[in-house]
Design an enzyme around this catalytic site. Structure first.
Site, PDB file in Angstrom:
ATOM      1  N   ASP A 244      78.818 -83.445 -34.094  1.00 43.82           N
ATOM      2  CA  ASP A 244      78.697 -83.100 -35.515  1.00 43.82           C
ATOM      3  C   ASP A 244      79.421 -81.777 -35.725  1.00 43.82           C
ATOM      4  O   ASP A 244      79.631 -81.020 -34.770  1.00 43.82           O
ATOM      5  CB  ASP A 244      77.247 -83.080 -36.033  1.00 43.82           C
ATOM      6  CG  ASP A 244      76.260 -82.292 -35.191  1.00 43.82           C
ATOM      7  OD1 ASP A 244      76.676 -81.367 -34.462  1.00 43.82           O
ATOM      8  OD2 ASP A 244      75.047 -82.585 -35.267  1.00 43.82           O
TER       9      ASP A 244
ATOM     10  N   ASN B  46      74.671 -84.498 -19.260  1.00 44.26           N
ATOM     11  CA  ASN B  46      75.029 -84.222 -20.644  1.00 44.26           C
ATOM     12  C   ASN B  46      74.666 -82.767 -20.956  1.00 44.26           C
ATOM     13  O   ASN B  46      73.649 -82.266 -20.481  1.00 44.26           O
ATOM     14  CB  ASN B  46      74.201 -85.181 -21.530  1.00 44.26           C
ATOM     15  CG  ASN B  46      74.643 -85.268 -22.964  1.00 44.26           C
ATOM     16  OD1 ASN B  46      75.811 -85.473 -23.250  1.00 44.26           O
ATOM     17  ND2 ASN B  46      73.687 -85.126 -23.889  1.00 44.26           N
TER      18      ASN B  46
ATOM     19  N   GLU C 189      71.177 -80.967 -20.227  1.00 43.32           N
ATOM     20  CA  GLU C 189      71.070 -79.527 -20.522  1.00 43.32           C
ATOM     21  C   GLU C 189      70.464 -78.708 -19.389  1.00 43.32           C
ATOM     22  O   GLU C 189      69.476 -78.002 -19.580  1.00 43.32           O
ATOM     23  CB  GLU C 189      70.289 -79.327 -21.828  1.00 43.32           C
ATOM     24  CG  GLU C 189      70.947 -80.032 -22.994  1.00 43.32           C
ATOM     25  CD  GLU C 189      70.214 -79.852 -24.332  1.00 43.32           C
ATOM     26  OE1 GLU C 189      69.144 -79.207 -24.355  1.00 43.32           O
ATOM     27  OE2 GLU C 189      70.723 -80.361 -25.339  1.00 43.32           O
TER      28      GLU C 189
ATOM     29  N   GLU D 292      77.407 -86.274 -28.897  1.00 47.13           N
ATOM     30  CA  GLU D 292      76.502 -85.920 -30.000  1.00 47.13           C
ATOM     31  C   GLU D 292      77.267 -85.199 -31.112  1.00 47.13           C
ATOM     32  O   GLU D 292      76.770 -84.250 -31.718  1.00 47.13           O
ATOM     33  CB  GLU D 292      75.350 -85.033 -29.500  1.00 47.13           C
ATOM     34  CG  GLU D 292      74.574 -85.648 -28.330  1.00 47.13           C
ATOM     35  CD  GLU D 292      73.346 -84.840 -27.900  1.00 47.13           C
ATOM     36  OE1 GLU D 292      72.924 -83.918 -28.628  1.00 47.13           O
ATOM     37  OE2 GLU D 292      72.813 -85.143 -26.814  1.00 47.13           O
TER      38      GLU D 292
ATOM     39  N   HIS E 272      78.225 -80.274 -30.523  1.00 46.98           N
ATOM     40  CA  HIS E 272      77.634 -79.820 -31.790  1.00 46.98           C
ATOM     41  C   HIS E 272      78.466 -78.621 -32.236  1.00 46.98           C
ATOM     42  O   HIS E 272      78.279 -77.507 -31.741  1.00 46.98           O
ATOM     43  CB  HIS E 272      76.168 -79.432 -31.592  1.00 46.98           C
ATOM     44  CG  HIS E 272      75.295 -80.600 -31.261  1.00 46.98           C
ATOM     45  ND1 HIS E 272      75.068 -81.635 -32.146  1.00 46.98           N
ATOM     46  CD2 HIS E 272      74.598 -80.910 -30.140  1.00 46.98           C
ATOM     47  CE1 HIS E 272      74.267 -82.535 -31.584  1.00 46.98           C
ATOM     48  NE2 HIS E 272      73.969 -82.117 -30.367  1.00 46.98           N
TER      49      HIS E 272
END
Ligand SMILES: *[C@@H]1O[C@H](CO)[C@@H](O)[C@H](O)[C@H]1NC(C)=O
Length: 352
Positions: free
Chosen positions: A253, A188, A147, A251, A224
């Site tokens: 979702d 990432n 990030e 990650e 996400h």
């Protein structure tokens, strides 16, 4: 002898077919892993352990390898929680995505407070070295830096960027490569799912890192996502893949705005099929990780007010329609039952 060997081979083949593991199915598509995030806390639930064993081929520590957990005060390392996750993974034949070494968040105040460049460099080197050395050879991918960008594509004003500039990234990867050359080294980030300045900045950075010979192997798109907003994921993943690096969905979702109803769960099934299918369709995309096993343990409830039910298994660890979406993307011949997942786990009523 010959007969029993053949018989065992048959039994094994049948067993692995019957188990319908997502990890096996994505491997059959030539990919490395279908994983889930977990940690010592969620592993206390027998359902989480069982589903990791039955369905997944890799695990990512949700929190236990973050700096604040590993080195809560200067020079004091605590591997208790990460060891528990790693031990479980090794015992159960799960690959491990290491997450994460250099990140502005969940970072102790003593790091943020540093104003001397050399002190920060030495600390960063020691943190990466100590953490990676402990698990040397056991981590198939490491999120070395996490990030680094703001939404507008500028570098985040972390202590690392403030004192060391962009080259903190080079340094982190160089140290990581020297400590564990067997691990694939990743950068990432989130919100790389649609076009705009953030992914443009990421692609620009990846080009510069490659030009400078930085030992980076891959880029992780966290993914996400929000229900119904997944249409641009594939094109952006393809852009990341055009850099020549490997890519991974790290990650995943797909959160649903409460109240959750059957139509939304079916939309979620389609969305999961789309996103997992995007990875399957891109040669450089090596795998998918979902950010948790069951909705009950997801970070979404606590992080995004009014959103719920982002994962493949519901609060009772029963498969949701989303699971069938993943299976469909992985090419399994499944009969999708729009009624499955309805009426269990209280998905419709826990939006707060
Ligand atoms: C990591 O630590 C070991 C042991 O202290 C040391 O020999 C090695 O040079 C260090 N490597 C890096 C890249 O800092």
């Amino acid at each position: 002898m010959k007969f029993s060997t053949t018989l065992s081979a048959f039994v094994l083949a049948f067993a692995s077919f019957a188990q319908a593991q997502l990890g096996d199915k994505i491997a059959a598509k030539g990919k490395a892993n279908f994983g889930a995030a977990a940690d010592a806390n969620t592993l206390q639930n027998a359902n989480v352990q069982r589903l990791l064993q039955e369905e997944f081929s890799s695990v990512t520590p949700e929190n236990s390898m973050k700096w604040e957990v590993i080195q809560p005060s200067l020079g004091t390392f605590n591997f208790q929680q990460s060891d528990a996750l790693v031990d479980f993974a090794v015992e159960n034949g799960l690959d491990i995505r290491g997450h994460t070494l250099v990140w502005h968040s969940q970072l102790p105040a003593y790091v943020d407070a540093i104003i001397d460049k050399d002190q920060l460099l030495a600390l960063m080197e020691n943190h990466i070295n100590t953490t990676m050395s402990r698990y040397q050879g056991k981590i198939f991918q490491w999120d070395v830096v996490n990030e680094v960008f703001e939404e507008d594509g500028s570098f985040r004003n972390s202590v690392f960027f403030r004192l060391l500039g962009e080259e903190f990234i080079d340094t982190a990867f160089n140290i990581a490569a020297s400590v564990d050359p067997s691990s694939k080294l990743y950068i990432n980030d989130f919100n790389l799912d649609g076009p705009g300045p953030k992914i443009d900045a990421m692609i620009g950075l990846l080009g510069r890192l490659q030009t400078r010979g930085v030992p980076i192997d891959g880029v992780g798109s966290q993914a996400h996502l929000i229900l119904g907003q997944v249409g641009s994921v594939g094109a952006q993943l393809a852009r990341l893949a055009e850099t020549g690096l490997e890519v991974a969905i790290t990650e995943l979702d797909i959160r649903i705005e409460a109240p959750v109803d059957q139509a939304k769960l079916i939309q979620q099934q389609q969305d999961y099929q789309t996103v997992v299918g995007d990875c399957i369709g891109i040669a450089a995309c090596v795998g998918v990780t979902v950010w948790g096993v069951g909705d009950k343990d997801s970070w979404v409830d606590a992080t995004f007010a009014g959103f719920d039910s982002p994962l493949l298994f519901d609060d009772g660890f029963v498969k949701k329609p989303a699971y069938a979406g993943v299976e469909a993307a992985l090419g399994a011949s499944v009969v999708v039952n729009p009624g499955s997942g309805q009426g269990n786990g209280g998905d419709g009523g826990n939006g707060c």
